[in-house]
Design a protein around this motif. Sequence first.
Motif, PDB file in Angstrom:
ATOM      1  N   PRO A 253      76.683  53.145 119.688  1.00 31.23           N
ATOM      2  CA  PRO A 253      76.571  54.173 120.788  1.00 31.23           C
ATOM      3  C   PRO A 253      77.894  54.315 121.376  1.00 31.23           C
ATOM      4  O   PRO A 253      78.144  55.561 121.966  1.00 31.23           O
ATOM      5  CB  PRO A 253      75.513  53.384 121.614  1.00 31.23           C
ATOM      6  CG  PRO A 253      75.225  51.927 121.083  1.00 31.23           C
ATOM      7  CD  PRO A 253      75.564  51.824 119.669  1.00 31.23           C
ATOM      8  N   MET A 254      78.746  53.208 121.549  1.00 34.49           N
ATOM      9  CA  MET A 254      79.793  53.391 122.360  1.00 34.49           C
ATOM     10  C   MET A 254      80.820  54.096 121.616  1.00 34.49           C
ATOM     11  O   MET A 254      81.672  54.822 122.151  1.00 34.49           O
ATOM     12  CB  MET A 254      80.475  52.125 122.711  1.00 34.49           C
ATOM     13  CG  MET A 254      79.692  51.210 123.751  1.00 34.49           C
ATOM     14  SD  MET A 254      79.301  52.052 125.294  1.00 34.49           S
ATOM     15  CE  MET A 254      77.735  52.922 124.951  1.00 34.49           C
ATOM     16  N   PHE A 255      80.733  54.044 120.230  1.00 36.48           N
ATOM     17  CA  PHE A 255      81.751  54.966 119.535  1.00 36.48           C
ATOM     18  C   PHE A 255      81.301  56.294 119.339  1.00 36.48           C
ATOM     19  O   PHE A 255      82.167  57.182 119.698  1.00 36.48           O
ATOM     20  CB  PHE A 255      81.817  54.460 118.059  1.00 36.48           C
ATOM     21  CG  PHE A 255      82.497  55.273 116.981  1.00 36.48           C
ATOM     22  CD1 PHE A 255      83.804  55.200 116.852  1.00 36.48           C
ATOM     23  CD2 PHE A 255      81.771  56.230 116.056  1.00 36.48           C
ATOM     24  CE1 PHE A 255      84.796  56.099 116.059  1.00 36.48           C
ATOM     25  CE2 PHE A 255      82.487  57.119 115.481  1.00 36.48           C
ATOM     26  CZ  PHE A 255      83.852  57.163 115.296  1.00 36.48           C
ATOM     27  N   ALA A 256      79.931  56.497 119.371  1.00 36.37           N
ATOM     28  CA  ALA A 256      79.366  58.096 119.620  1.00 36.37           C
ATOM     29  C   ALA A 256      79.836  58.446 121.095  1.00 36.37           C
ATOM     30  O   ALA A 256      80.287  59.600 121.027  1.00 36.37           O
ATOM     31  CB  ALA A 256      78.008  57.897 119.376  1.00 36.37           C
ATOM     32  N   ILE A 257      79.626  57.870 122.107  1.00 38.58           N
ATOM     33  CA  ILE A 257      80.158  58.548 123.637  1.00 38.58           C
ATOM     34  C   ILE A 257      81.662  58.655 123.572  1.00 38.58           C
ATOM     35  O   ILE A 257      82.178  59.512 124.021  1.00 38.58           O
ATOM     36  CB  ILE A 257      79.638  57.495 124.403  1.00 38.58           C
ATOM     37  CG1 ILE A 257      78.000  57.491 124.650  1.00 38.58           C
ATOM     38  CG2 ILE A 257      80.122  57.900 125.772  1.00 38.58           C
ATOM     39  CD1 ILE A 257      77.618  56.477 125.487  1.00 38.58           C
ATOM     40  N   GLY A 258      82.387  57.524 122.853  1.00 36.31           N
ATOM     41  CA  GLY A 258      83.931  57.646 122.925  1.00 36.31           C
ATOM     42  C   GLY A 258      84.196  58.774 122.096  1.00 36.31           C
ATOM     43  O   GLY A 258      85.266  59.612 122.431  1.00 36.31           O
ATOM     44  N   THR A 259      83.641  59.039 120.935  1.00 36.32           N
ATOM     45  CA  THR A 259      84.028  60.387 120.196  1.00 36.32           C
ATOM     46  C   THR A 259      83.723  61.672 121.199  1.00 36.32           C
ATOM     47  O   THR A 259      84.672  62.679 121.143  1.00 36.32           O
ATOM     48  CB  THR A 259      83.236  60.412 119.162  1.00 36.32           C
ATOM     49  OG1 THR A 259      83.485  59.132 118.331  1.00 36.32           O
ATOM     50  CG2 THR A 259      83.686  61.591 118.073  1.00 36.32           C
ATOM     51  N   LEU A 260      82.596  61.728 121.473  1.00 37.40           N
ATOM     52  CA  LEU A 260      82.366  62.760 122.568  1.00 37.40           C
ATOM     53  C   LEU A 260      83.414  63.031 123.648  1.00 37.40           C
ATOM     54  O   LEU A 260      83.585  64.157 124.091  1.00 37.40           O
ATOM     55  CB  LEU A 260      80.867  62.668 123.215  1.00 37.40           C
ATOM     56  CG  LEU A 260      79.598  62.963 122.345  1.00 37.40           C
ATOM     57  CD1 LEU A 260      78.429  62.872 123.157  1.00 37.40           C
ATOM     58  CD2 LEU A 260      79.735  64.303 122.038  1.00 37.40           C
ATOM     59  N   MET A 261      83.832  62.087 124.366  1.00 32.58           N
ATOM     60  CA  MET A 261      84.802  61.904 125.330  1.00 32.58           C
ATOM     61  C   MET A 261      86.011  62.521 124.885  1.00 32.58           C
ATOM     62  O   MET A 261      86.711  63.324 125.530  1.00 32.58           O
ATOM     63  CB  MET A 261      84.914  60.591 126.014  1.00 32.58           C
ATOM     64  CG  MET A 261      83.854  59.837 126.625  1.00 32.58           C
ATOM     65  SD  MET A 261      83.493  60.598 128.200  1.00 32.58           S
ATOM     66  CE  MET A 261      82.264  59.342 128.837  1.00 32.58           C
ATOM     67  N   LEU A 262      86.539  62.128 123.654  1.00 36.35           N
ATOM     68  CA  LEU A 262      87.404  62.711 122.929  1.00 36.35           C
ATOM     69  C   LEU A 262      87.577  64.112 122.855  1.00 36.35           C
ATOM     70  O   LEU A 262      88.420  64.891 123.150  1.00 36.35           O
ATOM     71  CB  LEU A 262      87.972  61.994 121.661  1.00 36.35           C
ATOM     72  CG  LEU A 262      89.246  60.704 121.915  1.00 36.35           C
ATOM     73  CD1 LEU A 262      88.525  59.751 122.589  1.00 36.35           C
ATOM     74  CD2 LEU A 262      89.564  60.367 120.652  1.00 36.35           C
ATOM     75  N   PHE A 263      86.378  64.743 122.255  1.00 38.58           N
ATOM     76  CA  PHE A 263      86.000  66.071 122.243  1.00 38.58           C
ATOM     77  C   PHE A 263      86.148  66.876 123.293  1.00 38.58           C
ATOM     78  O   PHE A 263      86.846  67.845 123.447  1.00 38.58           O
ATOM     79  CB  PHE A 263      84.802  65.895 121.409  1.00 38.58           C
ATOM     80  CG  PHE A 263      84.390  67.492 121.175  1.00 38.58           C
ATOM     81  CD1 PHE A 263      84.628  67.840 119.867  1.00 38.58           C
ATOM     82  CD2 PHE A 263      83.830  68.327 121.872  1.00 38.58           C
ATOM     83  CE1 PHE A 263      84.274  69.139 119.419  1.00 38.58           C
ATOM     84  CE2 PHE A 263      83.326  69.557 121.553  1.00 38.58           C
ATOM     85  CZ  PHE A 263      83.665  70.067 120.293  1.00 38.58           C
ATOM     86  N   ILE A 264      85.691  66.369 124.613  1.00 35.85           N
ATOM     87  CA  ILE A 264      85.775  66.966 125.737  1.00 35.85           C
ATOM     88  C   ILE A 264      87.394  67.102 126.179  1.00 35.85           C
ATOM     89  O   ILE A 264      87.714  68.193 126.642  1.00 35.85           O
ATOM     90  CB  ILE A 264      85.035  66.434 126.725  1.00 35.85           C
ATOM     91  CG1 ILE A 264      83.466  66.541 126.432  1.00 35.85           C
ATOM     92  CG2 ILE A 264      85.098  67.109 128.189  1.00 35.85           C
ATOM     93  CD1 ILE A 264      82.431  65.931 127.208  1.00 35.85           C
ATOM     94  N   CYS A 265      87.950  65.811 126.072  1.00 32.50           N
ATOM     95  CA  CYS A 265      89.299  65.832 126.460  1.00 32.50           C
ATOM     96  C   CYS A 265      89.998  66.727 125.714  1.00 32.50           C
ATOM     97  O   CYS A 265      90.898  67.446 126.353  1.00 32.50           O
ATOM     98  CB  CYS A 265      89.921  64.450 126.416  1.00 32.50           C
ATOM     99  SG  CYS A 265      89.553  63.265 127.734  1.00 32.50           S
ATOM    100  N   MET A 266      90.050  66.989 124.411  1.00 32.11           N
ATOM    101  CA  MET A 266      90.836  67.829 123.555  1.00 32.11           C
ATOM    102  C   MET A 266      90.556  69.166 123.948  1.00 32.11           C
ATOM    103  O   MET A 266      91.651  70.145 123.921  1.00 32.11           O
ATOM    104  CB  MET A 266      90.581  67.763 122.232  1.00 32.11           C
ATOM    105  CG  MET A 266      91.526  68.253 120.995  1.00 32.11           C
ATOM    106  SD  MET A 266      93.083  67.447 121.407  1.00 32.11           S
ATOM    107  CE  MET A 266      94.083  68.209 119.986  1.00 32.11           C
ATOM    108  N   VAL A 267      89.147  69.438 124.187  1.00 30.13           N
ATOM    109  CA  VAL A 267      88.811  71.123 124.568  1.00 30.13           C
ATOM    110  C   VAL A 267      89.644  71.356 125.908  1.00 30.13           C
ATOM    111  O   VAL A 267      90.114  72.296 126.141  1.00 30.13           O
ATOM    112  CB  VAL A 267      87.475  71.070 124.627  1.00 30.13           C
ATOM    113  CG1 VAL A 267      86.921  72.602 125.547  1.00 30.13           C
ATOM    114  CG2 VAL A 267      86.655  71.195 123.410  1.00 30.13           C
ATOM    115  N   LEU A 268      89.675  70.508 127.086  1.00 33.67           N
ATOM    116  CA  LEU A 268      90.328  70.656 128.101  1.00 33.67           C
ATOM    117  C   LEU A 268      91.688  70.770 128.127  1.00 33.67           C
ATOM    118  O   LEU A 268      92.414  71.659 128.638  1.00 33.67           O
ATOM    119  CB  LEU A 268      89.919  69.423 129.100  1.00 33.67           C
ATOM    120  CG  LEU A 268      88.324  69.339 129.463  1.00 33.67           C
ATOM    121  CD1 LEU A 268      88.190  68.461 130.476  1.00 33.67           C
ATOM    122  CD2 LEU A 268      87.896  70.553 130.229  1.00 33.67           C
TER     123      LEU A 268
END
Length: 463
Positions: A253-268
């Motif tokens: 779960p923490m890897f999945a959430i961390g991956t989503l965080m990176l995705f959002i950061c890269m979009v921004l």
Amino acid sequence: MISLLLSGFIGMFSETALNVALSDLMSQFHISAVTAQWLTTGYLLTLGILVPLSGLLLQWFSTRQLFISGLCLSVFGALVAALAPGFEVLLIGRVIQAVSMGILLPLMFNTILIIFPAEKRGGVIGILGLVLVVAPATGPTLSGLMIESLGWEWIFWLSIPFLVICLLIGLRYMQNVSAITKPKIDLFSLVSSTAGFGGIVFAFSSVGEGEGGWSSIKVIVSMSVGLLFLIIFVLRQCKMKHPMLNLRALKHPMFAIGTLMLFICMVLTLSAMVVLPMYLIRGLGLNALTAGLVLLPGGILQAVMSPVTGKIFDRFGPRRIVPLGFVLIFVVLWSLTGITAATPLVLITVLHSSLMLGICLVWLPSQTNGLNQLPPELYPHGNAIMNTLQQIAGAIGTAIAISLMTAGIHRFMERAADPSDPANGPLALIEGTQNSFIFASVMATVGLFLAFFLKRVHVEKQQ
């Protein structure tokens, strides 16, 4: 690590360095904006295809083999681009550089995960943030300086000596740290991965080109093909005993959430890097160098704070850092929805620097915490998943930012009493810029919501 970090910095720098040179290249090579955009599209497309294969490469070839191959390709690509007599050769050089980064970036992450114990990775990945975040952020500034004084070719000429130094250091000190298992290569997975990830990145990268936007045949067909093959690829990986890209990493779960965080950061990040320079150059009438200087303090702040953030993470974990980062990001982006032609440049510099700080507070802790939860056998696959989604996020961020900006421009012109008045052009672009930052604010809100589900991954100290 010195050779890996320096070579990675130069590679990531080149990802955005040509953005401010596109106007000069269009004049020199007599090409349209749509054609010139392929220098960015081709780079992202190559990474989108190659990075998913990195998990396989890391299991088939040694650390030294991959490092030397990546550096040699990087030097060769820079040389081809610097000597390019026309646009086609310059594009080939860019693609070769992207292949190099598709090898070196996952290798860098995998090496860190292997040679550093988990309780020290925050500080190390904080230094790695100099490569992942600061290099693209400072690319427009440094390249703007080179273009004004030397010419766009020197973006590549000046990188070659540093790449050669990296190669010499690596030849002397680089060791083989990864285990070579040589798993069986599944050709069907290889083809479906290439078509899936490549099709999606190509579709998003094509949105801003030419007429039609999201409704153009090229975008619809490539997106449909990409999604179809991506679904096929995912289903096949879930059924295979030894998958090419082990998606079981996402069960952590923490890897999945961390991956989503990176995705959002890269979009921004990509949204801001596309929108703000256009606002400064086309909206306020600044030249490339001045616009780069306005954004330079943000890159410097990230360079200072990336290692510091890593150390803070090692001590306190992500729960105290990541939500604070998203709050800062949201406040900045919401403030940017109200920028006008009269907004002081000092305020833009402060807001941009604060945005870069917020992204730094989110990116590095989320990534490190997520990777810490994976068992060693999933390190190559976890790296490949994160890096692949970053490239897709970059294409998505760029496409949505351009689309919303264009829609805002059209709306302004429809309301204008005299659309042919040249004074309306910058005003319309500013309204489009405000639209893009509204979308970015919504994305930041989603990230803040997810941040409250983060938990620190506790790891045993290694001797």
